[in-house]
Write an enzyme that holds these catalytic residues in place. Structure first.
Site, PDB file in Angstrom:
ATOM      1  N   GLY A  46       0.838  -1.188   0.000  1.00  0.00           N
ATOM      2  CA  GLY A  46       0.000   0.000   0.000  1.00  0.00           C
ATOM      3  C   GLY A  46       0.875   1.240   0.000  1.00  0.00           C
ATOM      4  N   GLN A  51       3.190   9.890   1.515  1.00  0.00           N
ATOM      5  CA  GLN A  51       4.506   9.229   1.509  1.00  0.00           C
ATOM      6  C   GLN A  51       5.367   9.657   0.317  1.00  0.00           C
ATOM      7  OE1 GLN A  51       2.614   5.158   2.307  1.00  0.00           O
ATOM      8  NE2 GLN A  51       4.597   4.984   3.340  1.00  0.00           N
ATOM      9  N   CYS A  90       6.529  -0.278   7.467  1.00  0.00           N
ATOM     10  CA  CYS A  90       6.132   0.892   6.674  1.00  0.00           C
ATOM     11  C   CYS A  90       7.285   1.282   5.761  1.00  0.00           C
ATOM     12  CB  CYS A  90       5.779   2.052   7.606  1.00  0.00           C
ATOM     13  SG  CYS A  90       5.218   3.533   6.733  1.00  0.00           S
ATOM     14  N   LEU A  91       6.977   1.563   4.505  1.00  0.00           N
ATOM     15  CA  LEU A  91       8.008   1.979   3.555  1.00  0.00           C
ATOM     16  C   LEU A  91       8.672   3.282   4.001  1.00  0.00           C
ATOM     17  CD1 LEU A  91       6.170   1.201   0.198  1.00  0.00           C
ATOM     18  CD2 LEU A  91       8.038  -0.104   1.236  1.00  0.00           C
ATOM     19  N   HIS A 132      -3.726   1.037   8.211  1.00  0.00           N
ATOM     20  CA  HIS A 132      -2.379   1.623   8.144  1.00  0.00           C
ATOM     21  C   HIS A 132      -2.366   2.826   7.191  1.00  0.00           C
ATOM     22  CE1 HIS A 132       2.169   1.130   7.901  1.00  0.00           C
ATOM     23  NE2 HIS A 132       1.930   1.847   6.827  1.00  0.00           N
ATOM     24  N   GLU A 133      -2.986   2.663   6.025  1.00  0.00           N
ATOM     25  CA  GLU A 133      -2.953   3.744   5.026  1.00  0.00           C
ATOM     26  C   GLU A 133      -3.841   4.909   5.444  1.00  0.00           C
ATOM     27  OE1 GLU A 133      -0.617   3.486   3.114  1.00  0.00           O
ATOM     28  OE2 GLU A 133      -0.302   1.333   3.108  1.00  0.00           O
ATOM     29  N   HIS A 136      -2.083   7.110   7.800  1.00  0.00           N
ATOM     30  CA  HIS A 136      -1.138   8.024   7.136  1.00  0.00           C
ATOM     31  C   HIS A 136      -1.809   9.348   6.756  1.00  0.00           C
ATOM     32  CE1 HIS A 136       2.737   6.075   6.566  1.00  0.00           C
ATOM     33  NE2 HIS A 136       2.210   4.975   6.044  1.00  0.00           N
TER      34      HIS A 136
HETATM   35  O1  GNR Z   1       4.272  -2.673   2.391  1.00  0.00           O
HETATM   36  C1  GNR Z   1       3.701  -2.559   3.464  1.00  0.00           C
HETATM   37  N1  GNR Z   1       3.431  -3.665   4.199  1.00  0.00           N
HETATM   38  C2  GNR Z   1       2.632  -3.665   5.319  1.00  0.00           C
HETATM   39  C3  GNR Z   1       2.660  -4.776   6.134  1.00  0.00           C
HETATM   40  C4  GNR Z   1       1.893  -4.828   7.259  1.00  0.00           C
HETATM   41  C5  GNR Z   1       1.077  -3.761   7.572  1.00  0.00           C
HETATM   42  C6  GNR Z   1       1.042  -2.637   6.792  1.00  0.00           C
HETATM   43  C7  GNR Z   1       1.824  -2.592   5.660  1.00  0.00           C
HETATM   44  S1  GNR Z   1       1.748  -1.199   4.645  1.00  0.00           S
HETATM   45  C8  GNR Z   1       3.343  -1.220   3.968  1.00  0.00           C
HETATM   46  C9  GNR Z   1       3.513  -0.133   2.924  1.00  0.00           C
HETATM   47  C10 GNR Z   1       3.350   1.219   3.561  1.00  0.00           C
HETATM   48  O2  GNR Z   1       4.152   1.707   4.281  1.00  0.00           O
HETATM   49  N2  GNR Z   1       2.224   1.838   3.325  1.00  0.00           N
HETATM   50  O3  GNR Z   1       1.981   3.016   3.899  1.00  0.00           O
HETATM   51 NI    NI Z   2       3.180   3.076   5.717  1.00  0.00          NI
END
Ligand code: GNR
Ligand code: NI
Length: 152
Positions: A46, A51, A90-91, A132-133, A136
């Site tokens: 995601g 980001q 998270c990336l 998670h997204e 953000h």
């Molecule tokens: O690539 C991603 N893997 C992930 C794994 C577990 C919970 C959330 C994520 S999101 C993350 C990519 C990212 O940072 N998206 O904002």
């Molecule tokens: Ni993230």
């Protein structure tokens, strides 16, 4: 194909709140395409526009399910069920991972890339990605919700 650079660590943009999208024109379409390119290049499931430094409520998600290439604009969580205590990364926070508590099942109301409203329900990884997204978009990172750090 255009990659955008991913903002990381203490970049202050990651703590800001994104704005609603009202325009679904070419600039927005290009941004969405670039977000997919950038997410696949980084091997993420995601990505939120913040980001890549753009404070708009745009999310792309692909957890690897067949045909799943989701765009969520101005998303809102409307229903949740259960809990999962699973690993998250998270990336924008490379080299770390932790266990967080998220709902097992999440229903989101959003606009698609043309501006048409829809609802989608996800379980497991997809439910976790929705949460998670969407976090953000409000400057919230998973490190704010850690139950236990994972050694890696
Ligand atoms: O690539 C991603 N893997 C992930 C794994 C577990 C919970 C959330 C994520 S999101 C993350 C990519 C990212 O940072 N998206 O904002
Ligand atoms: Ni993230």
């Amino acid at each position: 194909m255009a990659l955008r650079s991913i903002r990381t660590n203490d970049d202050p943009v990651l703590r800001k709140t994104s704005r609603d999208v009202e325009d679904f024109g070419l600039r927005t379409q290009m941004l969405i395409d670039d977000m997919f390119d950038t997410m696949y290049d980084a091997e993420g499931v995601g990505l939120a526009a913040v980001q890549v430094g753009i404070l708009k409520k745009i999310i792309v998600i692909d957890t690897g399910e067949a045909g799943e290439k989701l765009v969520l604009i101005n998303p809102e969580i409307i229903r949740t069920e259960g809990e999962q205590h699973t690993q998250e990364g998270c990336l924008s926070l490379p080299g770390r991972a932790a266990i967080c508590n998220r709902p097992q099942k999440v229903t989101v109301k959003a606009l698609d890339r043309s501006g048409n409203p829809y609802e989608i329900t996800g379980e497991g990884l997809l439910a976790k990605a929705f949460c998670h997204e969407i976090d953000h978009l409000y400057g919230v990172l998973y490190i704010d919700k850690v139950e236990e750090w994972v050694q890696r």
